[in-house]
Design a protein around this motif. Sequence first.
Motif, PDB file in Angstrom:
ATOM      1  N   GLY A  81      -5.930  -6.945  40.802  1.00  0.00           N
ATOM      2  CA  GLY A  81      -5.058  -7.710  41.679  1.00  0.00           C
ATOM      3  C   GLY A  81      -5.812  -8.752  42.476  1.00  0.00           C
TER       4      GLY A  81
ATOM      5  N   ALA B  85       2.172 -14.328  37.935  1.00  0.00           N
ATOM      6  CA  ALA B  85       1.251 -13.186  37.895  1.00  0.00           C
ATOM      7  C   ALA B  85       1.502 -12.224  39.046  1.00  0.00           C
ATOM      8  N   LEU B  86       1.833 -12.774  40.208  1.00  0.00           N
ATOM      9  CA  LEU B  86       2.061 -11.944  41.388  1.00  0.00           C
ATOM     10  C   LEU B  86       3.482 -11.424  41.495  1.00  0.00           C
TER      11      LEU B  86
ATOM     12  N   ALA C 250      -1.592  -7.811  40.269  1.00  0.00           N
ATOM     13  CA  ALA C 250      -1.256  -9.053  39.586  1.00  0.00           C
ATOM     14  C   ALA C 250      -1.562  -8.921  38.101  1.00  0.00           C
TER      15      ALA C 250
ATOM     16  N   LEU D  99      -2.550 -14.708  35.049  1.00  0.00           N
ATOM     17  CA  LEU D  99      -3.161 -15.495  36.108  1.00  0.00           C
ATOM     18  C   LEU D  99      -4.328 -16.348  35.623  1.00  0.00           C
TER      19      LEU D  99
END
Length: 260
Positions: free
Chosen positions: A49, A136-137, A203, A208
């Motif tokens: 993350g 991604a988050l 994430a 990402l």
Amino acid sequence: MGAPYRMYRNNELYEELEAIKEPRQPCASTVLWRYMDLDKYVSMLTEGGIFFSNPANFDDSFEGSLSSASVDSLEKWQPDDGRNLASGIQQFTRDTNVVSCWHEMPEESHAMWRIYTGKEGTGVAIKTDYGSLIRALFGCGKPDDPYISGYVEYVDYDKEYKISPLHAMALFHKRKYYSYEREVRIACHVNKDTSGPGKTYEADLDELIHRVVVSPLSGNWLFFAVKEITGKFRKSLMAKVNESEMLTRPPVDDTETTHA
């Protein structure tokens, strides 16, 4: 979001400040970079993350601060308590938000390498774009904490520039001295008791990370070390580890010229 804001809901000041409630948004394709030392990169891989920092721990004492014009507005509507209100709002903003900071630039920055990877240059930069960062988050509906994101505006805090104390907008303004950062931020609202030094949000790292670029300021050993570390914790990202484009040699390189 909390007690410091509720008192304005029935008067003109709230309406005035509520109108300034969203940072300017990047395009989804806007290229972003996150420069970090090796320890932070390893932490990103192992925890899966992105770490969001408590702004109270940043070096800039103006983080989360209001401008002079904003304080003047508070004093206008609360003559006996305006400055105390401003102080309380600023502290509330710092205590109840955590922030992730990204550098907006199409290509690498030598200055950012120098600033964020230490004297020895032992670090990496994560290359992504704004759309990938948000997906991604938050692509799976995470995190549960409310968030706000966008460009940081660089302003003169002594001039007639009003920064709303609502919606963590103070975290999206910095003094002009920092304009070289070209910063895009995400701020997540958390409970004061859970902010601490910060918080890691899960994430999708494959979504990402477009590239992991190894610092050009270090020796060749770092590239191989980053490649090995990445493979150990996240094999799917190994192919995305790259040397810096700053290491490209000139078309005519005198260091390689031999003389008879």
